[in-house]
Each structure stands twice: as structure tokens, then as C-alpha cells.
Design a protein around this motif. Structure first.
Motif, PDB file in Angstrom:
ATOM      1  N   VAL A   1       0.861  -1.179   0.000  1.00 23.99           N
ATOM      2  CA  VAL A   1       0.000   0.000   0.000  1.00 23.99           C
ATOM      3  C   VAL A   1       0.897   1.228   0.000  1.00 23.99           C
ATOM      4  CG1 VAL A   1      -1.731   1.312   1.278  1.00 23.99           C
ATOM      5  CG2 VAL A   1      -1.858  -1.188   1.222  1.00 23.99           C
ATOM      6  N   GLU A   2       0.561   2.178  -0.866  1.00 24.38           N
ATOM      7  CA  GLU A   2       1.406   3.352  -1.070  1.00 24.38           C
ATOM      8  C   GLU A   2       0.559   4.610  -0.936  1.00 24.38           C
ATOM      9  OE1 GLU A   2       4.707   3.388  -4.244  1.00 24.38           O
ATOM     10  OE2 GLU A   2       3.033   4.427  -5.213  1.00 24.38           O
ATOM     11  N   VAL A   3       1.031   5.562  -0.145  1.00 20.53           N
ATOM     12  CA  VAL A   3       0.353   6.844   0.021  1.00 20.53           C
ATOM     13  C   VAL A   3       1.298   7.939  -0.430  1.00 20.53           C
ATOM     14  CG1 VAL A   3      -0.713   8.449   1.637  1.00 20.53           C
ATOM     15  CG2 VAL A   3      -1.033   5.987   1.943  1.00 20.53           C
ATOM     16  N   LEU A   4       0.873   8.745  -1.411  1.00 18.04           N
ATOM     17  CA  LEU A   4       1.697   9.861  -1.851  1.00 18.04           C
ATOM     18  C   LEU A   4       1.653  10.944  -0.783  1.00 18.04           C
ATOM     19  CD1 LEU A   4       1.667   8.216  -4.423  1.00 18.04           C
ATOM     20  CD2 LEU A   4       1.386  10.334  -5.718  1.00 18.04           C
ATOM     21  N   SER A   5       2.807  11.272  -0.240  1.00 16.57           N
ATOM     22  CA  SER A   5       2.910  12.106   0.954  1.00 16.57           C
ATOM     23  C   SER A   5       3.898  13.240   0.734  1.00 16.57           C
ATOM     24  CB  SER A   5       3.375  11.242   2.145  1.00 16.57           C
ATOM     25  OG  SER A   5       2.417  10.231   2.414  1.00 16.57           O
ATOM     26  N   PRO A   6       3.940  14.223   1.667  1.00 17.47           N
ATOM     27  CA  PRO A   6       3.089  14.370   2.855  1.00 17.47           C
ATOM     28  C   PRO A   6       1.670  14.782   2.479  1.00 17.47           C
ATOM     29  CG  PRO A   6       4.501  16.284   2.626  1.00 17.47           C
ATOM     30  CD  PRO A   6       4.935  15.307   1.574  1.00 17.47           C
ATOM     31  N   THR A   7       0.717  14.247   3.231  1.00 11.07           N
ATOM     32  CA  THR A   7      -0.683  14.490   2.914  1.00 11.07           C
ATOM     33  C   THR A   7      -1.532  14.284   4.157  1.00 11.07           C
ATOM     34  OG1 THR A   7      -2.383  14.027   1.257  1.00 11.07           O
ATOM     35  CG2 THR A   7      -1.249  12.122   2.193  1.00 11.07           C
ATOM     36  N   TYR A   8      -2.836  14.291   3.971  1.00 10.94           N
ATOM     37  CA  TYR A   8      -3.799  14.096   5.052  1.00 10.94           C
ATOM     38  C   TYR A   8      -3.494  12.788   5.769  1.00 10.94           C
ATOM     39  CZ  TYR A   8      -8.429  13.840   7.269  1.00 10.94           C
ATOM     40  OH  TYR A   8      -9.464  13.762   8.169  1.00 10.94           O
TER      41      TYR A   8
ATOM     42  N   VAL B   1      -2.855   5.647  -2.693  1.00 12.84           N
ATOM     43  CA  VAL B   1      -3.723   6.751  -2.295  1.00 12.84           C
ATOM     44  C   VAL B   1      -3.115   8.057  -2.788  1.00 12.84           C
ATOM     45  CG1 VAL B   1      -4.748   8.031  -0.384  1.00 12.84           C
ATOM     46  CG2 VAL B   1      -4.559   5.541  -0.249  1.00 12.84           C
ATOM     47  N   VAL B   2      -3.936   8.855  -3.437  1.00 11.40           N
ATOM     48  CA  VAL B   2      -3.537  10.162  -3.950  1.00 11.40           C
ATOM     49  C   VAL B   2      -4.575  11.174  -3.494  1.00 11.40           C
ATOM     50  CG1 VAL B   2      -3.058  11.527  -6.001  1.00 11.40           C
ATOM     51  CG2 VAL B   2      -2.516   9.093  -5.995  1.00 11.40           C
ATOM     52  N   VAL B   3      -4.145  12.269  -2.888  1.00 12.50           N
ATOM     53  CA  VAL B   3      -5.061  13.351  -2.520  1.00 12.50           C
ATOM     54  C   VAL B   3      -4.902  14.447  -3.569  1.00 12.50           C
ATOM     55  CG1 VAL B   3      -5.738  14.997  -0.737  1.00 12.50           C
ATOM     56  CG2 VAL B   3      -4.857  12.746  -0.084  1.00 12.50           C
ATOM     57  N   HIS B   4      -6.006  14.798  -4.242  1.00 14.17           N
ATOM     58  CA  HIS B   4      -5.972  15.639  -5.445  1.00 14.17           C
ATOM     59  C   HIS B   4      -7.127  16.643  -5.404  1.00 14.17           C
ATOM     60  CE1 HIS B   4      -5.871  16.512  -9.825  1.00 14.17           C
ATOM     61  NE2 HIS B   4      -7.181  16.355  -9.784  1.00 14.17           N
ATOM     62  N   PRO B   5      -6.823  17.931  -5.192  1.00 16.35           N
ATOM     63  CA  PRO B   5      -5.524  18.523  -4.888  1.00 16.35           C
ATOM     64  C   PRO B   5      -5.067  18.123  -3.490  1.00 16.35           C
ATOM     65  CG  PRO B   5      -7.231  20.184  -4.739  1.00 16.35           C
ATOM     66  CD  PRO B   5      -7.890  18.955  -5.279  1.00 16.35           C
ATOM     67  N   ASN B   6      -3.759  18.072  -3.324  1.00 18.91           N
ATOM     68  CA  ASN B   6      -3.216  17.539  -2.083  1.00 18.91           C
ATOM     69  C   ASN B   6      -3.389  18.514  -0.921  1.00 18.91           C
ATOM     70  OD1 ASN B   6      -1.721  15.480  -0.653  1.00 18.91           O
ATOM     71  ND2 ASN B   6      -0.038  16.947  -0.563  1.00 18.91           N
TER      72      ASN B   6
ATOM     73  N   GLY C   1      -3.216  -3.028  10.643  1.00 12.25           N
ATOM     74  CA  GLY C   1      -1.998  -3.830  10.635  1.00 12.25           C
ATOM     75  C   GLY C   1      -1.343  -3.959   9.275  1.00 12.25           C
ATOM     76  N   ARG C   2      -1.716  -3.072   8.328  1.00 18.88           N
ATOM     77  CA  ARG C   2      -1.120  -3.122   6.990  1.00 18.88           C
ATOM     78  C   ARG C   2       0.035  -2.143   6.902  1.00 18.88           C
ATOM     79  NH1 ARG C   2      -4.236  -5.033   2.650  1.00 18.88           N
ATOM     80  NH2 ARG C   2      -2.343  -4.640   1.431  1.00 18.88           N
ATOM     81  N   PRO C   3       1.222  -2.598   6.506  1.00 22.81           N
ATOM     82  CA  PRO C   3       2.344  -1.671   6.323  1.00 22.81           C
ATOM     83  C   PRO C   3       2.064  -0.719   5.165  1.00 22.81           C
ATOM     84  CG  PRO C   3       2.912  -3.851   5.505  1.00 22.81           C
ATOM     85  CD  PRO C   3       1.588  -3.986   6.203  1.00 22.81           C
ATOM     86  N   VAL C   4       2.472   0.521   5.319  1.00 24.38           N
ATOM     87  CA  VAL C   4       2.213   1.562   4.328  1.00 24.38           C
ATOM     88  C   VAL C   4       3.533   2.211   3.932  1.00 24.38           C
ATOM     89  CG1 VAL C   4       1.006   3.721   3.852  1.00 24.38           C
ATOM     90  CG2 VAL C   4      -0.055   2.010   5.334  1.00 24.38           C
ATOM     91  N   ARG C   5       3.714   2.383   2.632  1.00 29.19           N
ATOM     92  CA  ARG C   5       4.852   3.163   2.143  1.00 29.19           C
ATOM     93  C   ARG C   5       4.373   4.579   1.879  1.00 29.19           C
ATOM     94  NH1 ARG C   5       6.368  -1.162  -2.004  1.00 29.19           N
ATOM     95  NH2 ARG C   5       5.609   0.346  -3.530  1.00 29.19           N
ATOM     96  N   GLU C   6       4.936   5.532   2.579  1.00 28.23           N
ATOM     97  CA  GLU C   6       4.630   6.939   2.314  1.00 28.23           C
ATOM     98  C   GLU C   6       5.748   7.502   1.452  1.00 28.23           C
ATOM     99  OE1 GLU C   6       2.658   9.306   5.385  1.00 28.23           O
ATOM    100  OE2 GLU C   6       3.085   7.661   6.780  1.00 28.23           O
ATOM    101  N   VAL C   7       5.412   7.878   0.226  1.00 35.01           N
ATOM    102  CA  VAL C   7       6.404   8.276  -0.771  1.00 35.01           C
ATOM    103  C   VAL C   7       6.019   9.626  -1.366  1.00 35.01           C
ATOM    104  CG1 VAL C   7       7.002   5.881  -1.308  1.00 35.01           C
ATOM    105  CG2 VAL C   7       5.187   7.028  -2.608  1.00 35.01           C
ATOM    106  N   VAL C   8       7.020  10.312  -1.883  1.00 37.41           N
ATOM    107  CA  VAL C   8       6.780  11.626  -2.487  1.00 37.41           C
ATOM    108  C   VAL C   8       6.152  11.478  -3.863  1.00 37.41           C
ATOM    109  CG1 VAL C   8       7.880  13.752  -3.285  1.00 37.41           C
ATOM    110  CG2 VAL C   8       8.635  12.689  -1.158  1.00 37.41           C
ATOM    111  N   GLN C   9       6.555  10.453  -4.598  1.00 36.24           N
ATOM    112  CA  GLN C   9       5.964  10.203  -5.905  1.00 36.24           C
ATOM    113  C   GLN C   9       5.754   8.708  -6.088  1.00 36.24           C
ATOM    114  OE1 GLN C   9       8.734  11.911  -8.655  1.00 36.24           O
ATOM    115  NE2 GLN C   9      10.169  10.201  -8.525  1.00 36.24           N
ATOM    116  N   ALA C  10       4.885   8.363  -7.014  1.00 38.06           N
ATOM    117  CA  ALA C  10       4.549   6.959  -7.216  1.00 38.06           C
ATOM    118  C   ALA C  10       5.796   6.166  -7.567  1.00 38.06           C
ATOM    119  CB  ALA C  10       3.505   6.825  -8.315  1.00 38.06           C
ATOM    120  N   GLY C  11       5.925   4.993  -6.938  1.00 36.89           N
ATOM    121  CA  GLY C  11       7.087   4.161  -7.189  1.00 36.89           C
ATOM    122  C   GLY C  11       6.937   3.337  -8.454  1.00 36.89           C
ATOM    123  N   ASP C  12       8.033   2.675  -8.835  1.00 38.53           N
ATOM    124  CA  ASP C  12       8.031   1.839 -10.027  1.00 38.53           C
ATOM    125  C   ASP C  12       7.470   0.445  -9.755  1.00 38.53           C
ATOM    126  OD1 ASP C  12       9.198   3.875 -11.534  1.00 38.53           O
ATOM    127  OD2 ASP C  12      11.227   3.267 -10.968  1.00 38.53           O
ATOM    128  N   ASP C  13       7.540  -0.015  -8.508  1.00 39.96           N
ATOM    129  CA  ASP C  13       7.064  -1.348  -8.183  1.00 39.96           C
ATOM    130  C   ASP C  13       5.540  -1.368  -8.120  1.00 39.96           C
ATOM    131  OD1 ASP C  13       9.692  -2.182  -7.983  1.00 39.96           O
ATOM    132  OD2 ASP C  13       9.797  -1.752  -5.828  1.00 39.96           O
TER     133      ASP C  13
END
Length: 318
Positions: A98-105, A134-139, A116-128
Motif C-alpha cells: 500500500v502506497e500513500v503519496l505524501s506528505p498528505t492528510y 492513495v492520492v489526494v488531489h488537490p493535495n 496492521g497493513r504496512p504503508v509506504r509513504e512516498v513523495v511520488q509513485a514508485g516503479d514497483d
């Protein structure tokens, strides 16, 4: 599992504990809620005394379809606020990352962590590839907007458009294709956050999961009545967008356009050497704003409601 309390705007009680005053003394600019709300229509007394029937839900679903131009093949799910839908998003995610584009809400990552689900908080969408992104638009808080590339590499992409009704771009037209779920907040743009109403626009298989989670009466009768009228009032929406756009620039002029980091026409984000010091300066004048623990420079303000509030803020900043 007991999770720590998370930071949010609208925490005026915390400001009062530290800086005193009564709620009516304060100008609360710590949220991104339209300060000039949709005018409440007269409500029939029986809306408060009986359960809302299927026709009440159907009327709001139809109005939402028209207002947001929901494509054929997608469904509208009504919920008691976008937060209830955010909490349900783990029900849609299969196995995998699970990936959340961050920083965000912060509620998005917390919803998965709470299950209990691990989350990757990333600045931009990863290649994997990921199970859910999750994308907040507008952030929130910096106002970043995204293009269709955020749909790539994710089995499901949840696009939180809680603040998108002041903008012109939306992912709603992608919701008839597998994997795109759009969340909408009624409280932000229409300024009626206390009504607690939100929407998910998604494919039928995802809609069925969400409805099962939310139960048969996922919104109150009064909330449905107000929403049915508001969503069928595009003229009010057009006027609100025009006013918010002007007021957002007016706020920039007071806070300093050179300090503007981003935002949208419901909130603005500014950079200061010490945002906490500016927050306290304003709080001593009973004006409440929002800071962020992950960046000590950032100060976010919602829009004042009119000339009196704008003048009060300008005087405090002077």
C-alpha cells in the motif's frame, strides 16, 4: 490497538486551552472548509423522526451523478463523511503493498496502519506494482495536483478529491474503469462539515463492499435533504468558486504572495522561518491556524469569511 491522537485542523479547543477566550472570540482558519456555507433549506420535522428511505438515498445519488458527471458503469456510495470512507479503504485492498503519496492528510496512512497493513509513504509513485495507492488531489496541505500517471502500477488507486470541487480537473471520468475509486467530501466545498456527508464513486464491485461496511442508513435524513438540494444547485456552486478564487488571492496579499507554497481555493500554505512562532503570534489575537510537525516552516490557513475577518487577520499580521 490504541492509536495515538493525530493532528488535525479544527482543534479550536486546544487553542482555547492555551490562549484562552470563548469559541465566539476566535477566528478559526485552521481548516479548509468554505467559510460561506450553502444556505440550509427549511427541513420537514419528520426528517428528524424517521429513518431515511431508499428514495431519499436515490435522490442524492442521482443528484451526485449529475453534478460530478459520473460515467455509466460507476456507482455512487453515500457515507457519513469522507472520513468514514477513508477508514473503509483497507477493505478494498488485496494482498500486496500500500502506497500513500505524501506528505498528505494523515488519516489515509492511519487507516491502513490501524488494520496492521504496512504503508509506504512516498513523495511520488514508485516503479514497483502496488495493491493500492492513495492520492489526494488537490493535495492537502500543498495543493499538488496529479495526472493519469498515478493510476499506473496500482491495482486500485484511491483519489481523495475532498477539495477538488473548486478545481477543474477530476478523476471521476476514470471511475468506470477498474481500479479507480474517487472520494468526495460534501462538508468542504459546501461548507457544511457538521452535516457529515461524503461520497465514493467507483465500480459496482467496490461499491458493494463499501455499502456492506457502512450499513443501511449511512447518512441522516436531514443530511440527504440538504445534499439533494445543494447538488441540484449548480448556480450556487459557480458563484462559490468565483468568490473563493478572489478570496484566496486576497489572503495571499495579506500573508505575502512570496511566502506561498501552494494550496487551492479553500486553503493556502505559506512558508515562514518559524511557522510555530507566527501561529502563536496570531493565536494571541485569537486567530487559529495550522502547523505541521513534519515541516516547521509551513503554516496553512483557510479563508476568512468576509471583510471583517480579512481586516482582523491583516491587522494581526501587521
Amino acid at each position: 490497538m490504541i492509536l495515538p491522537e493525530r493532528e488535525h485542523g479544527g482543534n479550536l479547543d486546544a487553542a482555547i486551552r492555551q490562549f484562552g477566550g470563548a469559541p465566539t472570540d476566535w477566528l478559526d482558519l485552521s481548516t479548509g472548509i468554505n467559510p460561506v456555507p450553502y444556505p440550509l433549506p427549511p427541513l420537514a420535522p419528520e426528517l428528524w423522526t424517521r429513518l431515511p428511505d431508499r428514495s431519499a438515498f436515490a435522490a442524492v445519488e442521482a443528484a451526485a451523478r449529475a453534478f460530478w458527471s459520473v460515467p455509466d458503469g460507476a456507482e455512487v456510495v453515500i457515507a457519513p463523511g469522507a472520513s468514514a470512507l477513508i477508514a473503509a479503504m483497507p477493505d478494498l485492498a488485496g494482498e500486496g503493498a500500500v502506497e500513500v503519496l505524501s506528505p498528505t492528510y494523515n488519516e489515509h496512512a492511519a487507516a491502513f496502519a490501524g488494520r496492521g497493513r504496512p504503508v509506504r509513504e512516498v513523495v511520488q509513485a514508485g516503479d514497483d506494482p502496488v495493491a493500492l495507492r492513495v492520492v489526494v488531489h488537490p493535495n492537502n496541505p500543498d495543493g499538488r495536483v496529479y495526472g493519469a500517471e498515478v493510476l499506473e502500477g496500482a491495482a486500485i488507486t484511491v483519489v481523495d478529491e475532498s477539495f477538488a470541487d473548486v478545481a477543474t480537473t477530476s478523476f471521476v471520468d476514470r471511475t468506470a474503469t477498474p481500479g479507480c475509486v474517487v472520494l468526495k467530501s460534501f462538508g468542504k466545498f459546501w461548507g457544511l462539515a457538521g452535516l457529515r456527508l461524503g461520497f465514493a464513486i467507483c465500480m459496482p464491485e467496490h461499491a458493494a463492499i463499501l455499502r456492506a461496511r457502512l450499513g443501511p442508513w449511512a447518512a441522516s435524513g436531514p443530511a440527504l435533504a440538504v445534499a439533494a438540494q445543494a447538488l441540484n444547485d449548480p448556480g450556487w456552486a459557480e458563484q462559490a468558486r468565483a468568490r473563493l478564487a478572489v478570496d484566496a488571492r486576497r489572503l495571499d496579499a495579506i500573508m505575502g504572495s512570496e511566502r506561498l507554497v501552494g494550496g487551492c481555493d479553500l486553503f493556502r500554505l505559506y512558508a515562514f522561518d518559524d511557522a510555530a512562532a507566527v501561529q502563536q503570534q496570531l493565536a494571541r489575537r485569537h486567530i487559529w491556524t495550522r502547523t505541521f510537525g513534519y515541516d516547521p516552516r509551513w503554516l496553512r490557513l483557510g479563508l476568512p469569511a468576509g471583510d471583517r475577518d480579512f481586516d482582523r487577520l491583516a491587522e494581526a499580521m501587521a
